[in-house]
Design a protein around this motif. Structure first.
Motif, PDB file in Angstrom:
ATOM      1  N   THR A   1      -9.185  -1.495  -7.581  1.00 54.90           N
ATOM      2  CA  THR A   1      -8.816  -0.077  -7.671  1.00 54.90           C
ATOM      3  C   THR A   1      -9.249   0.529  -9.003  1.00 54.90           C
ATOM      4  O   THR A   1      -9.651   1.698  -9.058  1.00 54.90           O
TER       5      THR A   1
ATOM      6  N   GLU B   1      -2.844   0.048  -0.074  1.00 56.17           N
ATOM      7  CA  GLU B   1      -4.062   0.682   0.435  1.00 56.17           C
ATOM      8  C   GLU B   1      -5.316  -0.152   0.166  1.00 56.17           C
ATOM      9  O   GLU B   1      -6.431   0.350   0.295  1.00 56.17           O
ATOM     10  N   THR B   2      -5.140  -1.419  -0.166  1.00 52.80           N
ATOM     11  CA  THR B   2      -6.262  -2.282  -0.523  1.00 52.80           C
ATOM     12  C   THR B   2      -6.116  -3.632   0.162  1.00 52.80           C
ATOM     13  O   THR B   2      -5.040  -4.236   0.129  1.00 52.80           O
TER      14      THR B   2
ATOM     15  N   GLU C   1      -2.598   3.861   4.080  1.00 54.17           N
ATOM     16  CA  GLU C   1      -1.713   2.719   4.309  1.00 54.17           C
ATOM     17  C   GLU C   1      -1.514   2.443   5.796  1.00 54.17           C
ATOM     18  O   GLU C   1      -1.461   1.288   6.224  1.00 54.17           O
TER      19      GLU C   1
ATOM     20  N   ARG D   1     -10.272  11.565   2.015  1.00 49.52           N
ATOM     21  CA  ARG D   1      -9.618  10.301   1.690  1.00 49.52           C
ATOM     22  C   ARG D   1      -8.618   9.891   2.761  1.00 49.52           C
ATOM     23  O   ARG D   1      -8.503   8.713   3.116  1.00 49.52           O
TER      24      ARG D   1
ATOM     25  N   CYS E   1     -10.409  -0.242   1.548  1.00 46.78           N
ATOM     26  CA  CYS E   1      -9.372   0.632   1.010  1.00 46.78           C
ATOM     27  C   CYS E   1      -9.233   1.833   1.954  1.00 46.78           C
ATOM     28  O   CYS E   1     -10.217   2.267   2.567  1.00 46.78           O
TER      29      CYS E   1
ATOM     30  N   SER F   1      -9.143   6.933  -5.926  1.00 45.28           N
ATOM     31  CA  SER F   1      -7.819   6.437  -6.308  1.00 45.28           C
ATOM     32  C   SER F   1      -7.126   5.806  -5.108  1.00 45.28           C
ATOM     33  O   SER F   1      -6.913   6.477  -4.086  1.00 45.28           O
ATOM     34  N   TYR F   2      -6.781   4.524  -5.231  1.00 42.42           N
ATOM     35  CA  TYR F   2      -6.066   3.813  -4.173  1.00 42.42           C
ATOM     36  C   TYR F   2      -4.917   3.005  -4.775  1.00 42.42           C
ATOM     37  O   TYR F   2      -5.008   2.523  -5.908  1.00 42.42           O
ATOM     38  N   ASP F   3      -3.864   2.874  -4.001  1.00 42.00           N
ATOM     39  CA  ASP F   3      -2.732   2.037  -4.367  1.00 42.00           C
ATOM     40  C   ASP F   3      -3.087   0.588  -4.035  1.00 42.00           C
ATOM     41  O   ASP F   3      -3.351   0.269  -2.873  1.00 42.00           O
ATOM     42  N   TYR F   4      -3.112  -0.270  -5.056  1.00 47.68           N
ATOM     43  CA  TYR F   4      -3.514  -1.664  -4.819  1.00 47.68           C
ATOM     44  C   TYR F   4      -2.574  -2.380  -3.862  1.00 47.68           C
ATOM     45  O   TYR F   4      -2.991  -3.268  -3.110  1.00 47.68           O
TER      46      TYR F   4
END
Length: 391
Positions: A75, A91-92, A250, A223, A247, A85-88
């Protein structure tokens, strides 16, 4: 005895890329320009980290979604390089190569008869993975006069009420085509208007030679409806480490993780530790490889111009896609004859879709020395064909 095989799988053709490689492996003094694999070794600092992880006994499963440290570094990398921008944590997802990410994204998102738009020529996995997920592939034929970019008119002409996903394969394998920001903006409003989702395969994002790569996920409103796929194989010369990532929203990543849990468990542990180092300290090595590829790209285009072989200028990946229509042969015939007479292996454009007819994929993920030798043989072959046409 009942047929033990699935009708779906038996109707899928094997990859058209492998045929020529199998022949080359048995042919003395042959040169292959067909493999889409970096000729560089994985940088030493990355290899060292993988070795060190084994020496420390880090040989157990990781979390299904991947090492926390790796997801954090992914991220950070995406934010630093592409403004994404991603939430680890939610969203990863770390996968076994980008190919697994493509497969499970389609399986997570498709219901039977949902349509998937696939611009071609493009990577060979999109169409069969769509079918294996129960979807219906709809091919959009990209055109040389548009530098094999996807236009808004082409996209609009392919959308139906059943369309759910658009695959964006840029930078492109096999053409080397890219989509610049204006190109992406031209199609983003159509995607929003028709409520489509995007699967963007950006495995070659670090190998662009015009400006810095732009991801469609960075555009307003995209996104939330985009699954972003990337990996380490091409950018960091880590093909054998088998590591990629996805990514996205969610709600989609969660279902992809479910498939990943049951089918894979987790990506290779040593590879993940090595990839942490790649994300932290790999930019300089990537830049060096990119510069070397760019030199080879320019050399090939120059030589094609000298021999009068038509080829648009590609600005991404490590492929050129010259046109051989002047010779009145199919791509398969040309590639076969070139291999038989000059011992040079290239891939017919039709391996990447029917609209690849009349083109060849030539990889420049080879040393300049090998490229010079191979191009010399290609030039001799082309001159012979032109001489025969005059008779």
């Amino acid at each position: 005895m009942r047929n033990p095989l699935s009708k779906v799988i038996t109707e899928i053709e094997p990859s058209g890329i492998r045929k020529f490689f199998d022949i080359v492996s048995e042919m003395k003094d042959a040169i292959s320009l067909g493999v889409g694999e970096p000729d560089f070794d994985t940088p030493w600092n990355i290899r060292d980290e993988g070795i060190y992880s084994l020496e420390r006994g880090r040989t157990f499963y990781t979390s299904n979604a991947g090492l926390k440290e790796l997801k954090i570094e992914i991220t950070k990398f995406l934010k630093r390089r592409y403004g994404l921008s991603y939430d680890y944590a939610h969203e990863t997802l770390v996968t076994v190569g980008g190919s697994e990410a493509i497969d499970i994204a389609l399986r997570a998102m498709l219901d039977p008869e949902d349509e998937v738009l696939i611009p071609q020529p493009s990577y060979v996995s999109y169409l069969p993975c769509t079918r294996l997920a129960g979807g219906v592939p709809v091919v959009i034929e990209l055109k040389e006069e548009n530098e094999f970019r996807l236009t808004r008119q082409e996209l609009l002409g392919a959308i139906t009420p059943k369309t759910k996903i658009l695959i964006l394969p840029f930078p492109n394998n096999p053409t080397g085509a890219i989509m610049e920001k204006k190109d992406l903006e031209d199609i983003a409003d159509i995607i929003l208007e028709h409520d489509l989702f995007v699967l963007t395969d950006e495995i070659y994002s670090e190998l662009t030679y015009l400006d810095r790569h732009i991801s469609i996920a960075s555009l307003p409103g995209m996104r939330e409806r985009t699954v972003y796929i990337n990996g380490f194989s091409k950018s960091h010369a880590m093909t054998g480490w088998r590591l990629g990532y996805a990514c996205g929203p969610e709600v989609i990543i969660r279902e992809m993780l479910k498939i990943h849990q049951f089918a894979i468990m987790c990506a290779p542990t040593a590879s993940q530790y090595a990839a942490v180092e790649a994300m932290k300290n790999g930019d300089e090595s990537v830049a060096g490889m990119r510069e070397e590829y760019n030199g080879r790209r320019r050399y090939l285009l120059h030589r094609f111009k000298e021999m009068g072989l038509k080829c648009f200028e590609p600005y991404g990946a490590f492929y050129v896609f010259p046109c051989i229509k002047e010779f009145g042969m199919t791509s398969e015939e040309f590639a076969t004859k070139l291999l038989e007479e000059e011992k040079v292996a290239v891939v017919p454009g039709t391996a990447f879709g029917a609209c690849g007819e009349g083109f060849l994929r030539i990889s420049y993920a080879y040393s300049l020395e090998n490229l010079k030798l191979a191009v010399g043989r290609l030039e001799r072959f082309v001159e012979k064909l032109r001489a025969e046409q005059k008779l």
